[in-house]
Design a protein around this motif. Sequence first.
Motif, PDB file in Angstrom:
ATOM      1  N   THR A 146      30.822  45.020  35.600  1.00  0.00           N
ATOM      2  CA  THR A 146      29.488  45.847  35.035  1.00  0.00           C
ATOM      3  C   THR A 146      28.203  45.440  36.512  1.00  0.00           C
ATOM      4  N   ILE A 147      28.306  44.673  36.761  1.00  0.00           N
ATOM      5  CA  ILE A 147      27.628  44.379  37.724  1.00  0.00           C
ATOM      6  C   ILE A 147      27.875  44.670  38.804  1.00  0.00           C
ATOM      7  N   LEU A 148      29.489  45.134  39.553  1.00  0.00           N
ATOM      8  CA  LEU A 148      29.237  45.374  40.150  1.00  0.00           C
ATOM      9  C   LEU A 148      29.866  46.894  40.426  1.00  0.00           C
ATOM     10  N   ASP A 149      29.881  47.322  38.995  1.00  0.00           N
ATOM     11  CA  ASP A 149      29.330  48.930  39.401  1.00  0.00           C
ATOM     12  C   ASP A 149      28.942  49.088  39.781  1.00  0.00           C
ATOM     13  N   GLU A 150      27.996  48.483  39.134  1.00  0.00           N
ATOM     14  CA  GLU A 150      25.799  49.167  39.274  1.00  0.00           C
ATOM     15  C   GLU A 150      25.335  48.901  40.001  1.00  0.00           C
ATOM     16  N   ALA A 151      26.165  47.967  41.347  1.00  0.00           N
ATOM     17  CA  ALA A 151      25.567  47.942  42.649  1.00  0.00           C
ATOM     18  C   ALA A 151      26.123  48.148  43.987  1.00  0.00           C
ATOM     19  N   ALA A 152      27.778  49.281  43.139  1.00  0.00           N
ATOM     20  CA  ALA A 152      28.503  49.858  44.396  1.00  0.00           C
ATOM     21  C   ALA A 152      28.985  48.873  44.604  1.00  0.00           C
TER      22      ALA A 152
END
Length: 219
Positions: A146-152
């Motif tokens: 989820t963090i990686l999605d948000e940070a692209a």
Amino acid sequence: MRSGGGAEGDASLERGRVLFAGRCDFVAGAGDVARLPLPNLPEVAFAGRSNVGKSSLVNALTGRSALARVSQTPGRTRQLNFFELGGRLTLVDLPGYGYARASKGAILQWTALVRDYLRGRAGLVRLCLLIDARHGLRDPDRALMTILDEAAVSFQGVLTKADKAAPATLSALCERVEGELAGHAAAYPSLAVTSARTGRGIESLRGDLASLAGPAALG
């Protein structure tokens, strides 16, 4: 799972072989954001639960037996470790998450460091999310995705310790993991299945990562 072949696949494997056969040196260890080295090269980071086999995988990829420290003690890596590969790519070994023999304060500090790195590192081109083939995805992995999605931040699922799972179990696990990865915008569409002990999937993963490297130096 990766299933490429033909001339293109052979060329990818050769690029990976050449890159990872080159010199690989430890360049920095950072226990806080202020100590992070400048991102002079594209960076590929390796993250996963404690004792998932990160150090073993980095050692297998580079063909070194002790480049990254291997420990039977979960949570032994307590900083971000940077290794320069052939002057073209930086490999970053991140602290494991999920368990560590350390104080709660120290664990929170490492967690904050990793989050700050992932959310603000301009040179980070991909994160390899390591998943133990015996256990599959767990909630801490999902939180990181989820963090990686948000940070692209582009990430690739990498199953480790594939030699320790029965073929039928491994096949079913791959389907489940691929299904979850498909629901994440930042996920790379190829799941790597690896074993640092047998060498399974190592050449293929090298090829994937070599495509992210900077140009070779002239002269």
